[in-house]
Design an enzyme around this catalytic site. Structure first.
Site, PDB file in Angstrom:
ATOM      1  N   GLU A 184      -5.904  -9.466   3.855  1.00  0.00           N
ATOM      2  CA  GLU A 184      -5.066  -8.803   4.859  1.00  0.00           C
ATOM      3  C   GLU A 184      -5.009  -9.700   6.088  1.00  0.00           C
ATOM      4  O   GLU A 184      -6.033  -9.997   6.686  1.00  0.00           O
ATOM      5  CB  GLU A 184      -5.615  -7.416   5.262  1.00  0.00           C
ATOM      6  N   ASN A 186     -12.166  -1.081  -0.310  1.00  0.00           N
ATOM      7  CA  ASN A 186     -11.428  -1.599   0.842  1.00  0.00           C
ATOM      8  C   ASN A 186     -12.136  -1.225   2.132  1.00  0.00           C
ATOM      9  O   ASN A 186     -12.440  -0.037   2.349  1.00  0.00           O
ATOM     10  CB  ASN A 186     -10.011  -1.009   0.863  1.00  0.00           C
ATOM     11  N   GLU A 187     -12.415  -2.218   2.972  1.00  0.00           N
ATOM     12  CA  GLU A 187     -12.922  -2.006   4.337  1.00  0.00           C
ATOM     13  C   GLU A 187     -13.993  -0.912   4.406  1.00  0.00           C
ATOM     14  O   GLU A 187     -13.933  -0.008   5.230  1.00  0.00           O
ATOM     15  CB  GLU A 187     -11.752  -1.682   5.281  1.00  0.00           C
ATOM     16  N   GLU A 203       0.847  -1.184   0.000  1.00  0.00           N
ATOM     17  CA  GLU A 203       0.000   0.000   0.000  1.00  0.00           C
ATOM     18  C   GLU A 203       0.889   1.242   0.000  1.00  0.00           C
ATOM     19  O   GLU A 203       2.025   1.208   0.475  1.00  0.00           O
ATOM     20  CB  GLU A 203      -0.888  -0.006   1.251  1.00  0.00           C
ATOM     21  N   TYR A 251      -6.077  -9.231  12.012  1.00  0.00           N
ATOM     22  CA  TYR A 251      -4.748  -9.058  12.600  1.00  0.00           C
ATOM     23  C   TYR A 251      -4.783  -9.494  14.061  1.00  0.00           C
ATOM     24  O   TYR A 251      -5.817  -9.408  14.726  1.00  0.00           O
ATOM     25  CB  TYR A 251      -4.306  -7.589  12.528  1.00  0.00           C
TER      26      TYR A 251
END
Length: 507
Positions: free
Chosen positions: A297, A177-178, A32, A249
């Site tokens: 991710e 994205n998200e 990114e 994560y």
């Protein structure tokens, strides 16, 4: 006197007990426009090894060794404010922009065409993302025309005028994205996102019917939107998308290693939950199409609680440059094993990110390069984990931690590469104080021979690799394994990542 392990575990592996063929894209990664991932990472024109375009050759070689088949680009949160037109054409004429996702200045020295060139240098494909935050259908259809259409139209001819006669033919595209995250520029409700994603998908596939599209799932399993978001989005997009994304994560910020190493069980449940939602929507729609998953991710992210630089509008400041420990490498190994256990549904996965920003590879601007502890399990899995994942019957002693119960000390999976006649067992011993004996029954394969037993271990769970001490945590191939008449006996040292490689007779 020889000392034998007190704890024992077993794996029964049969060549006909198959989960699925590994899609190589599960060993993907992510770059990114964030921190020093691009500027100072892959692109550093002042570095002694930089090529004519400014790409670091030492970073290229380090990434090639990981054998990464796909890299997601250009974001991430960055993409939701990105005007792709800013990153094409003569570099000297490109606009500098305020980058609102991370409060920096984006120079646009690297854009779509440069990244396509870099991807060829490292031997990878590009997973391209379109901006559904500040933009939408029109920008997306123009971008795919620019990238993938041969010639004879405004946008394809513009690409040719920029020096790229042949189309890039990017196959895989992320629809934003998200988009459920309040931190995201242009955040939406599930219904709002599902509608724009579906219409964008239609237009993009009309431009290029050969592409595959990834719809945004929830930003993580911990989001309040989780599950309802997935169900609503898929209800609106199901027939026009090919994958649903998952982001997750973990970290050990509470300094509870046993609990941390058990988080792969949470990832396992997360994947199962999302697959179930996909199957629910499939049943609801009476569709013959089974949706696959893109875990695009995932990683250990220690600094996830922080966001953005306090000093705004810098160019490529260091951000989220987490220093990874030996226990982080063990966790990454556990996540890789979990991903392989779901090879039937997870067809793409991106370790986020690839260089400098929460990454396995670190660089110094115009200077050194070194590998973090997490580099090694990822490299081993990517290079040796190709073939068919086998469904093993496993027994192991277990433990309870703060947030998890019945956690097996053994985390393991096997991959059979029939073409090359190899069997690879990936195994983590979660026990922090004791060796674990692993007994594997491979008799269904006939005669097998031992190749090597790679071990990543360290007596200090907090041991790291740094610029000053880059070889502090390194794997070795001195693991103890014996093979006799289809039975394997291995010793897994405490708190270790293990790669046991075997050869079958037919090879």
């Amino acid at each position: 006197m020889e000392v034998f392990p007190l704890l024992t575990s077993k794996m029964l592996i049969d060549k006909d007990f198959q989960i699925a063929e590994v899609d190589p894209r599960v060993y993907g990664s992510f770059i990114e426009h964030l921190g020093r991932a691009v500027y100072g990472g892959i692109y550093d024109p002042g570095h002694p090894t930089a090529n004519a375009q400014g790409f670091r050759q030492d970073a290229i070689e380090a990434i090639k060794a990981l054998n990464v088949p796909i890299v997601r680009y250009p974001g991430g949160n960055f993409v939701s404010g990105y005007n792709w037109e800013d990153g094409v054409g003569p570099v000297a004429e490109r606009k500098r922009r305020l980058e609102l996702a991370w409060w920096t200045i984006e120079t646009n020295a690297v854009g779509t065409n440069e990244f396509a060139d870099w991807a060829k240098l490292v031997g990878t494909e590009v997973m391209m993302a379109v901006n559904l935050g500040t933009r939408g259908i029109d920008a997306a259809r123009n971008l795919i025309e620019y990238c993938n259409h041969p010639s004879g139209t405004y946008w394809s001819d513009l690409r040719i005028s920029h020096g790229y006669k042949d189309p890039h033919k990017f196959k895989t595209w992320c629809l934003g994205n998200e988009m459920d995250g309040p931190w995201q520029i242009g955040a939406m409700t599930a219904y709002e996102y599902g509608r724009i994603a579906n219409e964008t998908a239609k237009a993009m596939k009309w431009v290029d019917p050969e592409i595959e599209l990834v719809a945004c799932g929830s930003s993580s399993r911990d989001m309040k939107t989780f599950a309802d978001w997935e169900a609503t989005v898929l209800d609106l997009t199901y027939e026009n998308v090919d994958y649903l994304s998952l982001h997750q994560y973990y970290n050990n910020n509470k300094d509870n290693t046993y609990d941390f190493l058990a988080t792969s069980l949470d990832l396992d449940q997360f994947i199962d939950s999302v697959a179930s939602i996909c199957d629910f929507v499939q049943a609801k729609k009476r569709s013959k199409k089974k949706l696959m998953l893109s875990l695009d991710e995932w990683n250990v992210w220690k600094s996830i609680g922080t966001s953005r630089m306090e000093e705004r509008w810098q160019i490529a400041p260091p951000e989220f440059e987490d220093v990874y420990t030996h226990e982080d490498a063990l966790a990454v190994g556990c996540y890789l094993i979990t991903i392989l256990k779901h090879a039937d549904r997870v067809k793409m996965a991106c370790l986020a990110q690839l260089i400098n920003t929460i990454a396995p590879i670190m660089t110094e601007n115009n200077g050194a390069i070194w590998f973090q502890t997490t580099y090694f399990p990822f490299m081993h899995a990517s290079n040796f984990g190709r073939g068919t994942v086998l469904r093993s019957i496993t027994t192991s002693p277990k433990y309870d931690s703060k947030d998890f119960t019945d956690v097996p000390y053994l985390e393991a999976i096997s991959v059979h590469d029939e073409e090359n006649g190899t069997i690879t067992i990936f195994a983590v011993n979660r026990h922090l104080d004791e060796q674990l004996e692993l007994n594997v029954d491979l008799r269904s394969f006939g005669e097998t021979t031992f190749v090597e037993h790679i071990v990543l271990e360290n007596n200090d769970l907090k041991a790291t690799n740094t610029k000053e001490n880059p070889r502090n945590v390194l794997p070795h191939n001195g693991g103890h394994t014996t093979v006799d008449q289809g039975k394997v006996q291995a010793v897994l040292n405490k708190a270790s990542w293990n790669v046991i490689r075997l050869k079958t007779k037919q090879a």
